[in-house]
Design a protein around this motif. Sequence first.
Motif, short mmCIF file in Angstrom:
data_model
loop_
_atom_site.label_atom_id
_atom_site.label_comp_id
_atom_site.label_asym_id
_atom_site.label_seq_id
_atom_site.Cartn_x
_atom_site.Cartn_y
_atom_site.Cartn_z
N GLY A 182 24.52 -17.94 -31.00
CA GLY A 182 25.01 -19.29 -30.70
C GLY A 182 23.88 -20.21 -30.31
N SER A 183 24.06 -21.49 -30.58
CA SER A 183 23.06 -22.48 -30.22
C SER A 183 23.35 -23.03 -28.83
N ARG A 184 22.29 -23.26 -28.06
CA ARG A 184 22.45 -23.81 -26.70
C ARG A 184 22.99 -25.23 -26.74
N THR A 185 23.00 -25.85 -27.92
CA THR A 185 23.56 -27.21 -28.02
C THR A 185 25.01 -27.21 -28.48
N SER A 186 25.60 -26.03 -28.65
CA SER A 186 27.02 -25.94 -29.00
C SER A 186 27.87 -26.43 -27.83
N LYS A 187 28.99 -27.03 -28.15
CA LYS A 187 29.97 -27.38 -27.12
C LYS A 187 30.84 -26.15 -26.91
N VAL A 188 31.00 -25.74 -25.65
CA VAL A 188 31.81 -24.58 -25.32
C VAL A 188 33.02 -25.05 -24.52
N ILE A 189 34.20 -24.76 -25.05
CA ILE A 189 35.45 -25.10 -24.36
C ILE A 189 35.98 -23.80 -23.75
N ILE A 190 36.14 -23.80 -22.44
CA ILE A 190 36.58 -22.61 -21.73
C ILE A 190 38.10 -22.64 -21.58
N SER A 191 38.75 -21.61 -22.12
CA SER A 191 40.21 -21.52 -22.05
C SER A 191 40.63 -20.24 -21.34
N ASN A 192 39.81 -19.81 -20.42
CA ASN A 192 39.99 -18.53 -19.75
C ASN A 192 40.32 -18.74 -18.28
N LYS A 193 41.07 -17.82 -17.68
CA LYS A 193 41.43 -17.92 -16.26
C LYS A 193 40.21 -17.87 -15.35
N SER A 252 37.46 -19.42 -15.41
CA SER A 252 36.66 -20.53 -15.90
C SER A 252 35.44 -20.83 -15.04
N ARG A 253 35.57 -20.74 -13.74
CA ARG A 253 34.41 -21.04 -12.88
C ARG A 253 33.29 -20.03 -13.09
N GLU A 254 33.62 -18.75 -13.13
CA GLU A 254 32.62 -17.71 -13.36
C GLU A 254 31.94 -17.91 -14.72
N ILE A 255 32.75 -18.20 -15.72
CA ILE A 255 32.23 -18.39 -17.08
C ILE A 255 31.32 -19.61 -17.13
N MET A 256 31.73 -20.69 -16.47
CA MET A 256 30.91 -21.91 -16.47
C MET A 256 29.55 -21.64 -15.82
N VAL A 257 29.54 -20.92 -14.72
CA VAL A 257 28.27 -20.57 -14.05
C VAL A 257 27.38 -19.77 -14.99
N SER A 258 27.96 -18.78 -15.68
CA SER A 258 27.17 -17.96 -16.62
C SER A 258 26.61 -18.80 -17.76
N LEU A 259 27.46 -19.67 -18.32
CA LEU A 259 27.01 -20.51 -19.43
C LEU A 259 25.86 -21.42 -19.00
N LYS A 260 26.00 -22.05 -17.85
CA LYS A 260 24.94 -22.94 -17.36
C LYS A 260 23.66 -22.16 -17.08
N LYS A 261 23.81 -20.99 -16.48
CA LYS A 261 22.65 -20.13 -16.19
C LYS A 261 21.93 -19.75 -17.49
N ASP A 262 22.69 -19.57 -18.56
CA ASP A 262 22.11 -19.18 -19.84
C ASP A 262 21.69 -20.37 -20.71
N GLY A 263 21.70 -21.58 -20.15
CA GLY A 263 21.14 -22.73 -20.85
C GLY A 263 22.12 -23.61 -21.61
N PHE A 264 23.42 -23.36 -21.50
CA PHE A 264 24.41 -24.21 -22.17
C PHE A 264 24.74 -25.39 -21.25
N GLU A 265 24.80 -26.58 -21.83
CA GLU A 265 25.05 -27.78 -21.02
C GLU A 265 26.35 -28.47 -21.38
N ASP A 266 26.76 -28.38 -22.63
CA ASP A 266 27.96 -29.09 -23.08
C ASP A 266 29.16 -28.16 -22.93
N ILE A 267 29.72 -28.13 -21.72
CA ILE A 267 30.79 -27.20 -21.38
C ILE A 267 31.98 -28.03 -20.87
N GLU A 268 33.16 -27.64 -21.30
CA GLU A 268 34.36 -28.36 -20.86
C GLU A 268 35.50 -27.36 -20.70
#
Length: 150
Positions: free
Chosen positions: A57-68, A70-86
């Motif tokens: 996956g590209s770090r510029t991909s938009k990631v939409i979190i649809s999981n319960k 969500s906070r844990e996943i958002m922290v992991s995504l940001k830690k791994d360099g993803f910025e476009d998260i919703e």
Amino acid sequence: MDGICIYGRGVKGLEAFFCLRDCGIDVEYVIDNDQKKQGEVLPGLNCISYKEFLTIGSRTSKVIISNKKSREIMVSLKKDGFEDIELWTECKKRYNRNLMILDDFGLLNHYLNIIKQFNTCDIVEEVPYIHNLIRDMKFRNGLRGQDESY
């Protein structure tokens, strides 16, 4: 941005996929760490693990979190360099306005249609819950005793 990815392949993830598709938006990947949910979701759409997503996956991909989780996943995504998260709970408000499925019956029927398209155990487990919600809504709206078709 390289594409849109949905994190979570449960009922909410499939709702997000169909809603985005109906708005003309392509989804590149569905991400889920549950091995039972990985593989082909629909022709041309695969569910991959987060570990695999990190490699392809590209770090510029938009990631939409649809999981319960969500906070844990958002922290992991940001830690791994993803910025476009919703969160799907936030962005679905925009797309639902476009699709005019804001009413309770419409949204529940939308879930049922998603479930009918995927006859897999992990999705079908949600059916009794949704059927009970519809029955409760019919009771509250004076529709008790009418045909049980949805």
